[in-house]
Motif scaffolding. Structure first.
Motif, PDB file in Angstrom:
ATOM      1  N   TRP A   1       0.837  -1.212   0.000  1.00 54.72           N
ATOM      2  CA  TRP A   1       0.000   0.000   0.000  1.00 54.72           C
ATOM      3  C   TRP A   1       0.864   1.250   0.000  1.00 54.72           C
ATOM      4  CZ3 TRP A   1      -4.947   0.984  -0.988  1.00 54.72           C
ATOM      5  CH2 TRP A   1      -5.857  -0.072  -0.943  1.00 54.72           C
TER       6      TRP A   1
ATOM      7  N   ARG B   1       3.917   1.566  -1.213  1.00 58.40           N
ATOM      8  CA  ARG B   1       4.485   1.727  -2.556  1.00 58.40           C
ATOM      9  C   ARG B   1       3.467   2.361  -3.497  1.00 58.40           C
ATOM     10  NH1 ARG B   1       6.667  -3.318  -1.821  1.00 58.40           N
ATOM     11  NH2 ARG B   1       5.147  -4.436  -3.070  1.00 58.40           N
ATOM     12  N   THR B   2       2.228   1.909  -3.347  1.00 61.27           N
ATOM     13  CA  THR B   2       1.182   2.474  -4.205  1.00 61.27           C
ATOM     14  C   THR B   2       1.028   3.968  -3.944  1.00 61.27           C
ATOM     15  OG1 THR B   2       0.093   0.339  -4.057  1.00 61.27           O
ATOM     16  CG2 THR B   2      -1.202   2.158  -4.949  1.00 61.27           C
TER      17      THR B   2
ATOM     18  N   THR C   1       3.853   5.819  -5.613  1.00 56.91           N
ATOM     19  CA  THR C   1       3.635   5.960  -7.054  1.00 56.91           C
ATOM     20  C   THR C   1       2.632   7.068  -7.322  1.00 56.91           C
ATOM     21  OG1 THR C   1       3.899   3.574  -7.108  1.00 56.91           O
ATOM     22  CG2 THR C   1       3.169   4.611  -9.124  1.00 56.91           C
ATOM     23  N   MET C   2       1.603   7.135  -6.480  1.00 59.56           N
ATOM     24  CA  MET C   2       0.591   8.184  -6.642  1.00 59.56           C
ATOM     25  C   MET C   2       1.240   9.562  -6.475  1.00 59.56           C
ATOM     26  SD  MET C   2      -2.585   8.749  -7.209  1.00 59.56           S
ATOM     27  CE  MET C   2      -2.688  10.448  -7.703  1.00 59.56           C
TER      28      MET C   2
ATOM     29  N   VAL D   1       4.287  10.376  -7.153  1.00 57.36           N
ATOM     30  CA  VAL D   1       5.065  10.678  -8.357  1.00 57.36           C
ATOM     31  C   VAL D   1       4.140  11.252  -9.433  1.00 57.36           C
ATOM     32  CG1 VAL D   1       6.397   9.642 -10.227  1.00 57.36           C
ATOM     33  CG2 VAL D   1       6.845   8.972  -7.879  1.00 57.36           C
ATOM     34  N   VAL D   2       2.961  10.623  -9.611  1.00 59.22           N
ATOM     35  CA  VAL D   2       2.003  11.130 -10.590  1.00 59.22           C
ATOM     36  C   VAL D   2       1.578  12.553 -10.215  1.00 59.22           C
ATOM     37  CG1 VAL D   2      -0.268  10.745 -11.618  1.00 59.22           C
ATOM     38  CG2 VAL D   2       1.194   8.810 -11.116  1.00 59.22           C
TER      39      VAL D   2
ATOM     40  N   LEU E   1       4.284  15.024 -11.194  1.00 61.91           N
ATOM     41  CA  LEU E   1       4.329  15.252 -12.645  1.00 61.91           C
ATOM     42  C   LEU E   1       3.195  16.168 -13.088  1.00 61.91           C
ATOM     43  CD1 LEU E   1       5.312  11.801 -14.144  1.00 61.91           C
ATOM     44  CD2 LEU E   1       6.472  13.974 -14.466  1.00 61.91           C
ATOM     45  N   ILE E   2       1.978  15.865 -12.625  1.00 58.20           N
ATOM     46  CA  ILE E   2       0.828  16.677 -13.025  1.00 58.20           C
ATOM     47  C   ILE E   2       0.978  18.094 -12.471  1.00 58.20           C
ATOM     48  CG2 ILE E   2      -1.670  16.962 -12.758  1.00 58.20           C
ATOM     49  CD1 ILE E   2      -1.943  13.956 -12.896  1.00 58.20           C
TER      50      ILE E   2
ATOM     51  N   ALA F   1     -10.612   2.508  -4.527  1.00 66.42           N
ATOM     52  CA  ALA F   1      -9.254   2.821  -4.992  1.00 66.42           C
ATOM     53  C   ALA F   1      -9.184   2.737  -6.510  1.00 66.42           C
ATOM     54  CB  ALA F   1      -8.254   1.858  -4.350  1.00 66.42           C
TER      55      ALA F   1
ATOM     56  N   VAL G   1      -8.541   5.861  -9.416  1.00 66.04           N
ATOM     57  CA  VAL G   1      -7.505   5.862 -10.468  1.00 66.04           C
ATOM     58  C   VAL G   1      -8.156   6.065 -11.839  1.00 66.04           C
ATOM     59  CG1 VAL G   1      -5.727   4.463 -11.583  1.00 66.04           C
ATOM     60  CG2 VAL G   1      -5.923   4.463  -9.112  1.00 66.04           C
TER      61      VAL G   1
ATOM     62  N   LEU H   1      -8.904   9.708 -12.272  1.00 66.02           N
ATOM     63  CA  LEU H   1      -7.693  10.480 -12.583  1.00 66.02           C
ATOM     64  C   LEU H   1      -7.281  10.290 -14.044  1.00 66.02           C
ATOM     65  CD1 LEU H   1      -5.415  12.276 -11.751  1.00 66.02           C
ATOM     66  CD2 LEU H   1      -4.211  10.311 -10.850  1.00 66.02           C
ATOM     67  N   SER H   2      -7.385   9.040 -14.546  1.00 64.78           N
ATOM     68  CA  SER H   2      -7.055   8.794 -15.952  1.00 64.78           C
ATOM     69  C   SER H   2      -7.967   9.609 -16.856  1.00 64.78           C
ATOM     70  CB  SER H   2      -7.202   7.311 -16.289  1.00 64.78           C
ATOM     71  OG  SER H   2      -6.542   6.520 -15.362  1.00 64.78           O
TER      72      SER H   2
END
Lengths: 134, 118
Positions: free
Chosen positions: A21, A23-24, A27-28, A30-31, A34-35, A109, A113, A116-117
């Motif tokens: 969890w 790690r997830t 990763t979120m 990081v996104v 970037l955004i 969850a 996602v 967001l996509s």
């Protein structure tokens, strides 16, 4: 011996799931970065490139491009909050025992996602149209 | 959102299997987020990467695969837990083959774009 009610799992299954969890969430983040960076970049670039035209003609077109990215950044913040809530709820469960995850936790969850996509796709399409129009 | 109907059927699988299934779900969610990150990065931060329309198509496709992965990861988790509850064989999933094809294609397209870049 053990402070928790359930005996310690020799394969550290709950710990591994907890780290998964985390790690997830990383990763979120990081996104998010970037955004957020893309949004801030569009904010600072757009007025500079369009200032001459926009201020002369008085059209608010210079403010339009970051709108899609701004909305995307807002959705990203929402998705992060939702995922963080899921992760926190699940971490509590995993620290207390080895219960299986509630189906709705995983569904929320996944939906976050997907949202967001969709926001990212909308922002990309909106951005490309504005580029072509200008 | 209530717990789905199938969660009340069969018997609870061994916790090691349900936690492994949960970790697999999370790994697919991370994959979806990574695809999304890639799409945003190419679209916003690498404007010279490809000609305008091609870049947008590529990025929208990547983000679209990310969205479908998020949906499929939940469905896959649910189907697997359902199978475990009834002691059935785990259902076959074409996600692995699909993602192999998608990643290979993406790598190929990136390689071509980088090579052809002026």
């Amino acid at each position: 011996m053990s402070r928790t009610r359930t005996p310690r799992d020799p394969g550290l299954q709950p710990e591994r799931t907890l780290l998964s969890w985390r790690r997830t969430m990383l990763t979120m983040l990081v996104v998010d970065l970037l955004i957020g960076r893309a949004w801030l970049t569009s904010l600072s670039v757009q007025p500079a490139s369009g200032s001459g035209l926009a201020s002369a003609s008085g059209t608010p077109s210079a403010a339009a491009p970051p709108l899609g990215l701004g909305a995307c950044a807002a959705v990203a913040a929402g998705t992060t909050a939702v995922l963080a809530c899921c992760a926190i709820v699940r971490s509590r469960e995993l620290k207390a025992g080895t219960a299986a995850p509630p189906a709705r936790l995983l569904r929320i969850a996944a939906i976050a996602v997907v949202a967001l996509s969709a926001a990212a796709i909308a922002a990309m399409l909106l951005g490309s149209q504005l580029v072509r129009a200008s | 959102m209530r717990e789905p109907e199938w969660r009340r059927t069969g018997k609870m699988p061994d916790y090691r299997f349900s936690l492994a299934n949960e970790r697999t779900f999370l790994a697919w969610i991370r994959t979806a987020l990574a695809l999304l990150a890639g799409a945003v990065a190419i679209d916003q931060l690498a404007p010279q990467f490809a000609p305008g329309a091609g870049r947008v198509v590529l990025c929208v496709a990547l983000a679209g695969v990310g969205a479908s992965l998020a949906i499929l990861s939940y469905r896959r988790w649910a189907r697997r837990e359902e199978a475990m509850r009834h002691g059935r064989e785990l259902p076959h999933s074409s996600m692995l083959l699909g993602m192999t094809v998608v990643v290979s294609l993406a790598a190929l397209v990136f390689a071509v774009l980088i090579l052809l870049r002026p």
